[in-house]
Design an enzyme around this catalytic site. Structure first.
Site, PDB file in Angstrom:
ATOM      1  N   ASP A  32      36.154  39.496  20.739  1.00 14.79           N
ATOM      2  CA  ASP A  32      34.937  39.143  20.606  1.00 14.79           C
ATOM      3  C   ASP A  32      33.716  39.364  19.712  1.00 14.79           C
ATOM      4  OD1 ASP A  32      34.897  41.520  21.706  1.00 14.79           O
ATOM      5  OD2 ASP A  32      34.154  41.172  23.547  1.00 14.79           O
TER       6      ASP A  32
ATOM      7  N   ASP B  28      30.807  46.031  34.971  1.00 14.30           N
ATOM      8  CA  ASP B  28      30.764  44.839  35.959  1.00 14.30           C
ATOM      9  C   ASP B  28      32.261  44.523  36.012  1.00 14.30           C
ATOM     10  OD1 ASP B  28      30.801  43.621  33.491  1.00 14.30           O
ATOM     11  OD2 ASP B  28      29.002  42.627  33.644  1.00 14.30           O
TER      12      ASP B  28
ATOM     13  N   HIS C 159      33.933  43.342  33.376  1.00 15.82           N
ATOM     14  CA  HIS C 159      34.418  42.399  32.537  1.00 15.82           C
ATOM     15  C   HIS C 159      35.567  42.844  31.345  1.00 15.82           C
ATOM     16  CE1 HIS C 159      30.932  43.826  29.673  1.00 15.82           C
ATOM     17  NE2 HIS C 159      31.986  44.110  29.297  1.00 15.82           N
TER      18      HIS C 159
ATOM     19  N   GLU D  38      32.143  37.614  31.710  1.00 16.33           N
ATOM     20  CA  GLU D  38      31.377  38.158  32.376  1.00 16.33           C
ATOM     21  C   GLU D  38      31.731  37.901  33.776  1.00 16.33           C
ATOM     22  OE1 GLU D  38      29.855  40.727  31.691  1.00 16.33           O
ATOM     23  OE2 GLU D  38      28.310  40.316  29.944  1.00 16.33           O
TER      24      GLU D  38
END
Ligand code: F6R
Length: 260
Positions: free
Chosen positions: A67, A136, A138, A143
């Site tokens: 990313d 979270d 990810h 996400e």
């Protein structure tokens, strides 16, 4: 899924680097998927040491990063381009033309995403994908709520991710709101995945990813469906695992088999 529980961050980094070195040994032109963030930094340092002291050769390796932030140029000190050169590429013999990182500052991001997917295929697909995990759950910038079949695309970052990543920026307001990321479908196609996690702030995400239901809410849980996923975590990150003793036992048994 192979879950390896080690003492601490240092041992996690060393074990992960050994996996990477082993795969390069077996396939010198390995297609390696890479991650940024604090988690893989120790593994990158160990790979640099192996390159310098033991001759680990990256000259044929091709790499694809997961990313990049949208809106940051590749020479921005907080861009993942900058990070990867600083933490790894500048210190090993990988060829610049074999390094691929999504471009976050292009006008037509959709074309850039499609190009990235095409390039991964042209290079033969990813052999080994390194992954960190967000609080979270990810992986990449996928996400909660990301489609499990998603491809490389732009994602809006959650407040939690922005807060977590603010530590790398002077001000929270400077953290980009969007990222360009390989999708979960893209990641699943890697022939092997290696997820790393260290520390108590990853405890909950790790428990849900390994032992919870496979769900778009915790995108790392997708690894439960992957035929070759290795998870290396330290004691702190493994604290909440219900099957912790069994994972340790299976590792011992696997080592015994390897020695035979
Ligand atoms: C970065 C990436 C992210 C990080 C995750 C954990 O390329 O893919 O998913 O792995 O946000 O970040 P750290 O390692 O900083 O806790």
């Amino acid at each position: 899924m192979r879950v390896i529980i080690v003492k601490d961050y240092k041992e996690m980094s060393r074990r992960a680097a050994e996996v990477v070195a082993n795969r390069i040994g077996k396939k010198p032109d390995l297609v390696l998927g890479l991650a940024t963030g604090s988690t893989p930094v120790g593994m990158y340092s160990e790979l640099i040491r192996m390159h310098k002291e033991e001759g680990l050769d990256f000259s044929k390796v091709r790499s694809f990063n997961l990313d990049e932030y949208c809106g940051l140029s590749s020479d921005h000190p907080q861009s993942y381009h900058y990070f990867m050169h600083d933490k790894l590429f500048n210190h090993i013999n990988i060829r610049p033309e074999n390094i691929y990182i999504p471009i976050g500052d292009v006008e037509n991001a959709n074309i850039s995403c499609q190009w990235y997917e095409k390039k991964i295929k042209e290079e033969g697909g990813i052999d080994l994908q390194i992954l960190g995990i967000g609080r979270d759950g990810h992986i990449g910038f996928n996400e909660p709520g990301s489609s499990l079949g998603s491809r490389t695309r732009i994602k809006t970052l959650t407040k939690e991710t922005i807060e977590d990543n603010a530590r790398f920026f002077k001000k929270r307001e400077e953290v980009p709101l969007y990222g360009i990321t390989m999708g979960l479908g893209t990641i699943s196609e890697a022939r092997e995945c290696l997820l790393l996690a260290s520390g108590t702030n990853k405890t909950e995400a790790i428990q849900k990813s390994i032992e919870g239901p496979v769900s778009a809410e915790i995108t790392a849980s997708l690894l439960q469906l992957h035929p070759r996923a290795i998870i290396i975590i330290d004691e702190e990150a493994s604290q909440n695992l219900r099957q912790k003793d069994y994972y340790r036992y299976t590792e011992k048994m696997a080592e015994k088999l390897e020695r035979k």
